[in-house]
Motif scaffolding. Sequence first.
Motif, short mmCIF file in Angstrom:
data_model
loop_
_atom_site.label_atom_id
_atom_site.label_comp_id
_atom_site.label_asym_id
_atom_site.label_seq_id
_atom_site.Cartn_x
_atom_site.Cartn_y
_atom_site.Cartn_z
N VAL A 142 0.60 -1.62 0.03
CA VAL A 142 0.00 0.25 -0.18
C VAL A 142 0.76 1.20 -0.26
N PRO A 143 1.82 1.52 1.35
CA PRO A 143 3.06 2.22 1.25
C PRO A 143 3.35 2.18 -0.39
N LEU A 144 3.87 1.19 -1.06
CA LEU A 144 4.48 1.62 -2.15
C LEU A 144 3.34 2.20 -3.29
N ASP A 145 2.85 2.08 -3.33
CA ASP A 145 1.18 2.40 -4.71
C ASP A 145 0.68 3.98 -4.19
N ASP A 146 0.79 4.21 -2.24
CA ASP A 146 0.69 5.78 -2.23
C ASP A 146 2.03 6.75 -2.77
N THR A 147 3.57 6.37 -2.74
CA THR A 147 4.19 6.66 -3.77
C THR A 147 4.79 7.22 -4.66
N GLU A 148 3.80 6.05 -5.58
CA GLU A 148 4.11 5.73 -7.00
C GLU A 148 3.24 6.57 -7.10
N ASN A 149 1.78 6.53 -6.54
CA ASN A 149 1.02 8.33 -6.94
C ASN A 149 1.23 9.30 -6.61
N ASP A 150 2.15 9.48 -5.49
CA ASP A 150 2.65 10.89 -5.51
C ASP A 150 2.76 11.39 -6.47
N ILE A 151 4.59 10.31 -6.76
CA ILE A 151 5.19 10.69 -7.95
C ILE A 151 4.67 11.34 -9.26
N GLU A 152 3.98 10.63 -9.26
CA GLU A 152 3.09 10.08 -10.51
C GLU A 152 2.01 12.09 -10.40
N ASN A 153 1.09 12.21 -9.63
CA ASN A 153 0.66 13.62 -9.31
C ASN A 153 1.67 14.62 -9.40
N ALA A 154 2.64 14.78 -8.55
CA ALA A 154 3.78 15.61 -8.33
C ALA A 154 4.51 15.65 -10.35
N SER A 155 4.25 14.82 -11.10
CA SER A 155 5.66 14.76 -12.32
C SER A 155 4.61 15.47 -12.98
N ARG A 156 2.71 14.98 -12.83
CA ARG A 156 1.54 15.90 -13.92
C ARG A 156 1.49 17.07 -13.41
N ALA A 157 1.83 17.86 -12.35
CA ALA A 157 1.75 19.03 -11.79
C ALA A 157 2.45 19.79 -12.37
N ARG A 158 3.91 19.40 -12.09
CA ARG A 158 5.17 20.15 -12.71
C ARG A 158 5.34 19.73 -14.25
N SER A 159 4.64 19.63 -15.12
CA SER A 159 4.35 19.33 -16.40
C SER A 159 3.20 20.27 -16.99
N GLU A 160 2.49 20.41 -15.35
CA GLU A 160 1.32 21.34 -16.23
C GLU A 160 1.72 22.57 -16.33
N ILE A 161 2.44 23.26 -14.68
CA ILE A 161 2.83 24.60 -14.94
C ILE A 161 4.18 24.63 -15.47
N ASP A 162 4.97 23.56 -15.81
CA ASP A 162 5.41 24.27 -17.37
C ASP A 162 5.12 24.40 -18.37
N ASP A 163 3.66 23.63 -18.77
CA ASP A 163 3.08 24.04 -20.34
C ASP A 163 2.25 25.93 -19.90
N ILE A 164 1.93 25.79 -18.47
CA ILE A 164 1.45 27.02 -18.38
C ILE A 164 2.55 28.34 -17.88
N MET A 165 4.22 27.75 -18.30
CA MET A 165 5.17 29.16 -18.16
C MET A 165 5.60 28.98 -19.57
N LYS A 166 4.78 28.08 -20.45
CA LYS A 166 5.79 28.47 -21.79
C LYS A 166 4.64 28.91 -22.41
N ASN A 167 3.49 28.84 -22.12
CA ASN A 167 2.31 29.34 -22.56
C ASN A 167 2.06 31.15 -22.35
N THR A 168 2.51 31.56 -20.99
CA THR A 168 3.05 32.97 -21.00
C THR A 168 3.74 33.83 -21.00
N LYS A 169 5.09 32.84 -22.30
CA LYS A 169 5.86 33.74 -22.62
C LYS A 169 5.96 34.19 -24.10
#
Length: 169
Positions: A142-169
């Motif tokens: 269970v903790p392994l699955d939770d950590t994997e989900n946290d990493i995926e969510n953080a990666s997805r959030a980082r990608s969204e932030i990067d996309d927003i930053m690219k669009n504002t330039k």
Amino acid sequence: MTVWIGYIVIILISAVMSYFQPGVIPWNEQAVLYKNVQEISVFLFGVMGLWLGLMDPESLKDIFNLSNRDVSSNLKRLKIIFRPIRSSTLLLVVTILVTWLAPYVKRIKIVIDNKDFMLNCSYFVLCVACMSLVWSLFTTLVPLDDTENDIENASRARSEIDDIMKNTK
């Protein structure tokens, strides 16, 4: 609640296995299995402790720092991580006590007179210990699955932030 249902099922299955087993399993065979449960419990305890220290050190600090007690956000995760640690500790206590007391208990007259029954009782405890250990090993996923989900969510959030930053330039 689910944990208690799991342990009730383990106890019922163990009772059926020890009651309906063909013949009696001698102590020397059971002792080897008790030792195996003990060694695996030690390993599980160490791995989960290491996991907690490496993956969630801030939560670990919060647990022991009573003045900064904001554990509520991590409480569910901590309970999930502590469950296998607690189970392995309890299994260690049981296996140590059984293997330590067995040579003395074998010399008590009532035990000698009811040797087969006592061996079946010991086998019942062994079944509960083994199935509890398997249950604890499954709960480590269970903790392994939770950590994997946290990493995926953080990666997805980082990608969204990067996309927003690219669009504002």
